[in-house]
Design an enzyme around this catalytic site. Structure first.
Site, PDB file in Angstrom:
ATOM      1  N   GLN A  29       0.796  -1.223   0.000  1.00 25.51           N
ATOM      2  CA  GLN A  29       0.000   0.000   0.000  1.00 25.51           C
ATOM      3  C   GLN A  29       0.832   1.278   0.000  1.00 25.51           C
ATOM      4  OE1 GLN A  29      -2.667  -1.757   3.328  1.00 25.51           O
ATOM      5  NE2 GLN A  29      -4.004  -0.368   2.214  1.00 25.51           N
ATOM      6  N   ARG A  84       4.207   0.011  12.987  1.00 27.14           N
ATOM      7  CA  ARG A  84       3.863  -1.296  12.429  1.00 27.14           C
ATOM      8  C   ARG A  84       3.889  -1.208  10.911  1.00 27.14           C
ATOM      9  NH1 ARG A  84      -1.712  -3.742  11.212  1.00 27.14           N
ATOM     10  NH2 ARG A  84      -1.111  -5.837  10.606  1.00 27.14           N
ATOM     11  N   HIS A 133       1.054  -9.320   4.794  1.00 29.48           N
ATOM     12  CA  HIS A 133      -0.092  -8.429   4.635  1.00 29.48           C
ATOM     13  C   HIS A 133      -0.580  -8.570   3.182  1.00 29.48           C
ATOM     14  CE1 HIS A 133      -2.075  -4.739   6.629  1.00 29.48           C
ATOM     15  NE2 HIS A 133      -2.728  -4.896   5.491  1.00 29.48           N
ATOM     16  N   ASN A 179      -1.629 -10.611   8.761  1.00 27.18           N
ATOM     17  CA  ASN A 179      -2.620  -9.558   8.909  1.00 27.18           C
ATOM     18  C   ASN A 179      -3.965 -10.034   8.380  1.00 27.18           C
ATOM     19  OD1 ASN A 179      -3.469  -6.650   9.295  1.00 27.18           O
ATOM     20  ND2 ASN A 179      -4.066  -6.981   7.169  1.00 27.18           N
ATOM     21  N   GLU A 180      -4.981  -9.998   9.218  1.00 22.60           N
ATOM     22  CA  GLU A 180      -6.362 -10.260   8.804  1.00 22.60           C
ATOM     23  C   GLU A 180      -6.504 -11.452   7.870  1.00 22.60           C
ATOM     24  OE1 GLU A 180      -8.226  -6.675   7.367  1.00 22.60           O
ATOM     25  OE2 GLU A 180      -8.001  -5.659   9.291  1.00 22.60           O
ATOM     26  N   ASN A 236      -7.551  -5.609  14.900  1.00 22.64           N
ATOM     27  CA  ASN A 236      -7.881  -4.544  13.958  1.00 22.64           C
ATOM     28  C   ASN A 236      -9.380  -4.301  14.055  1.00 22.64           C
ATOM     29  OD1 ASN A 236      -5.240  -4.955  13.161  1.00 22.64           O
ATOM     30  ND2 ASN A 236      -5.706  -5.492  11.044  1.00 22.64           N
ATOM     31  N   TYR A 239     -12.598  -1.685  12.878  1.00 22.30           N
ATOM     32  CA  TYR A 239     -13.126  -0.554  12.107  1.00 22.30           C
ATOM     33  C   TYR A 239     -14.565  -0.210  12.473  1.00 22.30           C
ATOM     34  CZ  TYR A 239      -8.810  -0.459   9.583  1.00 22.30           C
ATOM     35  OH  TYR A 239      -7.476  -0.339   9.305  1.00 22.30           O
ATOM     36  N   GLU A 294      -4.789  -1.946  14.307  1.00 21.27           N
ATOM     37  CA  GLU A 294      -5.320  -0.994  13.323  1.00 21.27           C
ATOM     38  C   GLU A 294      -6.610  -0.401  13.852  1.00 21.27           C
ATOM     39  OE1 GLU A 294      -5.929  -2.356   9.261  1.00 21.27           O
ATOM     40  OE2 GLU A 294      -4.033  -3.478   9.302  1.00 21.27           O
ATOM     41  N   TRP A 311      -4.457   3.307  11.852  1.00 22.91           N
ATOM     42  CA  TRP A 311      -4.382   3.066  10.414  1.00 22.91           C
ATOM     43  C   TRP A 311      -4.863   4.341   9.752  1.00 22.91           C
ATOM     44  CZ3 TRP A 311      -2.204  -0.665   7.538  1.00 22.91           C
ATOM     45  CH2 TRP A 311      -2.341  -0.483   6.149  1.00 22.91           C
ATOM     46  N   GLU A 368      -5.448   1.942  -1.351  1.00 28.64           N
ATOM     47  CA  GLU A 368      -6.428   1.181  -0.577  1.00 28.64           C
ATOM     48  C   GLU A 368      -7.005   0.016  -1.399  1.00 28.64           C
ATOM     49  OE1 GLU A 368      -7.250   0.872   2.521  1.00 28.64           O
ATOM     50  OE2 GLU A 368      -9.077  -0.280   2.199  1.00 28.64           O
ATOM     51  N   TRP A 369      -6.133  -0.927  -1.762  1.00 29.77           N
ATOM     52  CA  TRP A 369      -6.560  -2.193  -2.367  1.00 29.77           C
ATOM     53  C   TRP A 369      -7.523  -1.967  -3.547  1.00 29.77           C
ATOM     54  CZ3 TRP A 369      -2.862  -5.061  -0.701  1.00 29.77           C
ATOM     55  CH2 TRP A 369      -2.399  -4.968   0.607  1.00 29.77           C
TER      56      TRP A 369
HETATM   57  C1  GBH Z   1      -7.697  -3.336   6.862  1.00 34.00           C
HETATM   58  O1  GBH Z   1      -8.722  -4.121   6.370  1.00 34.00           O
HETATM   59  C2  GBH Z   1      -6.418  -3.705   6.198  1.00 34.00           C
HETATM   60  O2  GBH Z   1      -5.579  -4.442   7.073  1.00 34.00           O
HETATM   61  C3  GBH Z   1      -5.678  -2.525   5.630  1.00 34.00           C
HETATM   62  O3  GBH Z   1      -4.710  -2.977   4.736  1.00 34.00           O
HETATM   63  C4  GBH Z   1      -6.661  -1.571   4.996  1.00 34.00           C
HETATM   64  O4  GBH Z   1      -6.042  -0.547   4.286  1.00 34.00           O
HETATM   65  C5  GBH Z   1      -7.507  -0.997   6.088  1.00 34.00           C
HETATM   66  O5  GBH Z   1      -8.071  -1.999   6.868  1.00 34.00           O
HETATM   67  C6  GBH Z   1      -8.606  -0.075   5.588  1.00 34.00           C
HETATM   68  O6  GBH Z   1      -9.490  -0.762   4.781  1.00 34.00           O
HETATM   69  O7  GBH Z   1     -19.294  -2.364   7.406  1.00 34.00           O
HETATM   70  O8  GBH Z   1     -19.940  -4.007   5.805  1.00 34.00           O
HETATM   71  O9  GBH Z   1     -19.028  -1.933   5.051  1.00 34.00           O
HETATM   72  C7  GBH Z   1      -9.997  -3.742   6.836  1.00 34.00           C
HETATM   73  C8  GBH Z   1     -11.076  -4.777   6.646  1.00 34.00           C
HETATM   74  C9  GBH Z   1     -13.319  -4.987   5.850  1.00 34.00           C
HETATM   75  C10 GBH Z   1     -12.883  -3.630   7.762  1.00 34.00           C
HETATM   76  C11 GBH Z   1     -14.614  -4.246   5.624  1.00 34.00           C
HETATM   77  C12 GBH Z   1     -14.188  -2.929   7.571  1.00 34.00           C
HETATM   78  C13 GBH Z   1     -16.370  -2.919   6.647  1.00 34.00           C
HETATM   79  C14 GBH Z   1     -17.471  -3.732   6.099  1.00 34.00           C
HETATM   80  N1  GBH Z   1     -12.371  -4.140   6.521  1.00 34.00           N
HETATM   81  N2  GBH Z   1     -15.155  -3.724   6.868  1.00 34.00           N
HETATM   82  S1  GBH Z   1     -19.040  -2.950   6.102  1.00 34.00           S
END
Ligand code: GBH
Length: 444
Positions: A18, A75, A119, A163-164, A285, A287, A347, A394, A401-402
Site C-alpha cells: 500500500q 507497524r 499483509h 494480517n487479517e 484490527n 473498524y 489498526e 491506520w 487502498e486495495w
Molecule cells: C484493513 O482491512 C487492512 O488491514 C488494511 O490494509 C486496509 O487498508 C484498512 O483496513 C482499511 O481498509 O461495514 O460491511 O461496510 C480492513 C477490513 C473490511 C474492515 C470491511 C471494515 C467494513 C465492512 N475491513 N469492513 S461494512
C-alpha cells in the site's frame, strides 16, 4: 483524554504494497497484488501500487514524520517477494537490506519496529502453485519468517505473523474482490486452515531466532442483528463464528467452530496443536460493527450483511461506532478468559475526503472525532479489566487502498499523487498532543 497505563504503546500502521511502490526495484518479484492490480476492472480507479507513496525511496522522510508525531512504535509489513522473490527459491539480500535500513532508522529515533510478515502480498509463483489452497505455502511462509528473523530478530520489538487472515480468505478467495481474485465462497476454507498452519509454524520458527514477543493481527467486529426473529439470530451466530471465531478459537486451543459446516478435510492430525502455539499479544484490527440479517431463500451464505442505521459514516460508508470497540474487547476477554494474552489495537482508523484548503492545510475534524472516540473506548475497556497495551492508527499516510485504489484516504498525513508530497493533517497535530500528554503523564 483520560490517562493511559504506563508503557502503553502509541503507534501507526502501514503495509508494504500500500505504500512502498518501487515494484521492480532491487530484485523484488511480483506478488498476487501486482498481478491483480494490473488486471483490467479489478481496481476502481484502474491504479496499482507500482509507485504508491514511494515509501521505498522516501522512508527516511516518513521516519522523520513519525518521530515528530511522537509515536513509540511503527507497524509496517515486510514484502515477501522482496525477501524471497519466487517464494521458494533464492533469497534476495537487497530486499532484507531495505527493511534493515528502515528498522535501524526507527531505532535511532526511539521508535519500536513492529513487523508484520504477511499483509496479503503472496509471491506470484506460489500462487501459481495453488497459493494458500496448497498446504506447502504454510511451510514456505515459515521459511520466510525464519529468513527475516535471522536478519532482524535482534531488533524488531514485536512480530506479527499474518494480517487479517479472514479478509485474505473471504475477499481474496471467497468473493474475489481482492487478490488473487478467487470466488470459492465456503470452499475457501483451506485458505483459513493453511494460513493458520503457516502462522503456527512461523511462531515456532520465530521463537528459535528471537526473544521478542509474537502476535497475529485479526480483524473483529461486533455483530448486530437487523431484526429479532430466530432466523436473524442464527444469521448473527453464523457471522460471528465466521468473522470473529474461525481465526481465534484455534489459536487458543478450541479448534474450529463447527456450526459453519466447513469441510475440514484439510486439517491433519497435529495441525491444531501447531496452530495453538502460545502467542504473546493478540493484535486486534477494528473498524466498525456489522449488521446482519437472515439470508433470502436460496442464498449460498447463512447470513446477509446490511447497513446499520443511526451512525455517522466515513467516506467508505462504514459506521462510526467507538462503543463497538469496547464491546468487542469485552467479548474477547469474556470468551477467551485467562487464555487471552495482552491485546494491542493493531489498526483503527477511518477514510475521509481530505484535501488541502487554499492555504495548503488539510483539516480533518471527523478523523479527530473518530480517534478521540476510539481511544476513549480503549480506555474504558482497560477500566473494564481488559489488558490493552497499545493502539496503532491506520494509517500514517494516505495510501493505496486495495480494490479502492487511491480513492480512500486513511492517513494522518495527506499524500499528493503523483508527486508524493506529504502534508500532515490537523489530526496529526491533535494526536501529537495526545501522545505527548500521555507520555508525560506516565513518565512521572
Ligand atoms: C484493513 O482491512 C487492512 O488491514 C488494511 O490494509 C486496509 O487498508 C484498512 O483496513 C482499511 O481498509 O461495514 O460491511 O461496510 C480492513 C477490513 C473490511 C474492515 C470491511 C471494515 C467494513 C465492512 N475491513 N469492513 S461494512
Amino acid at each position: 483524554m483520560p490517562s493511559f497505563p504506563a508503557g502503553f504503546r502509541w503507534g501507526v500502521s502501514t503495509s508494504a504494497y500500500q505504500i512502498e511502490g518501487a515494484a521492480g526495484a532491487d530484485g523484488r518479484g511480483p506478488s498476487i497484488w501486482d498481478t491483480f492490480a494490473h488486471s483490467p476492472g479489478r481496481i476502481v480507479d484502474g491504479s496499482s501500487g507500482d509507485v504508491a507513496c514511494d515509501h521505498y525511496h522516501r522512508y527516511a522522510e516518513d521516519i522523520a514524520l513519525m518521530a515528530e508525531l511522537g509515536v513509540t512504535a511503527y507497524r509496517f509489513s515486510v514484502a515477501w517477494p522482496r525477501v524471497r522473490p519466487t517464494g521458494s527459491g533464492a533469497v534476495n539480500p537487497a530486499g532484507l537490506d531495505f527493511y534493515e535500513r528502515l528498522v535501524d532508522g526507527l531505532l535511532e529515533r526511539g521508535i519500536d519496529p513492529v513487523a508484520t510478515l504477511f499483509h496479503w502480498d503472496l509471491p506470484q509463483p506460489l500462487e501459481d502453485a495453488g497459493g494458500w489452497l496448497n498446504r506447502d505455502t504454510a511451510h514456505r511462509f515459515a521459511e520466510y519468517a525464519d529468513l527475516v528473523a535471522e536478519r532482524l530478530g535482534d531488533r524488531v520489538k514485536l512480530w506479527i505473523t499474518l494480517n487479517e487472515p479472514f479478509i485474505h480468505m473471504s475477499l481474496g478467495h471467497g468473493t474475489g474482490e481482492h487478490a488473487p481474485g478467487r470466488a470459492l465462497l465456503f470452499d475457501a476454507f483451506p485458505v483459513a486452515h493453511h494460513q493458520l498452519l503457516g502462522h503456527g509454524l512461523a511462531v515456532t520458527a520465530l521463537r528459535a531466532r528471537t526473544a521478542a514477543p509474537v502476535a497475529i493481527a485479526n480483524n473483529y467486529s461486533p455483530v448486530r442483528a437487523a431484526g429479532d426473529g430466530p432466523a436473524d439470530r442464527s444469521a448473527v451466530a453464523a457471522y460471528e463464528a465466521l468473522h470473529n471465531q474461525l481465526f481465534t478459537d484455534p489459536l487458543f486451543g478450541r479448534g474450529y467452530p463447527t456450526e459453519l459446516g466447513f469441510d475440514q478435510s484439510a486439517v491433519r492430525d497435529g495441525d491444531l496443536d501447531v496452530i495453538a502455539a502460545p502467542i504473546d499479544v493478540l493484535g486486534v484490527n477494528y473498524y466498525n460493527p456489522t449488521g446482519v440479517r437472515a439470508p433470502e431463500d436460496g442464498s449460498p451464505l447463512p447470513f446477509e450483511l446490511v447497513p446499520l442505521d443511526g451512525y455517522p459514516r466515513t467516506a467508505f460508508d462504514w459506521p462510526v461506532a467507538p462503543d463497538g470497540l469496547r464491546e468487542l474487547l469485552g467479548w474477547l476477554h469474556g470468551r477467551y478468559g485467562a487464555d487471552l494474552p495482552p491485546v494491542q489495537i493493531t489498526e483503527s482508523g477511518c477514510a475521509y475526503d481530505d484535501e488541502p484548503d487554499a492555504d495548503g492545510r488539510v483539516h480533518d475534524p471527523d478523523r479527530i472525532a473518530y480517534l478521540d472516540g476510539h481511544l476513549r473506548a480503549v480506555r474504558a475497556a482497560v477500566d473494564d479489566g481488559v489488558d490493552v497495551t497499545g493502539y496503532f492508527v491506520w494509517s500514517l499516510l494516505d495510501n493505496w487502498e486495495w480494490a479502492e485504489g487511491f480513492t480512500k484516504r486513511f492517513g494522518l498525513v495527506h499524500v499528493d499523487y503523483p508527486t508524493g508530497r506529504r502534508t500532515p493533517k490537523s489530526s496529526y497535530a491533535w494526536l501529537r498532543e495526545v501522545i505527548a500528554t500521555a507520555r508525560r503523564d506516565t513518565a512521572r
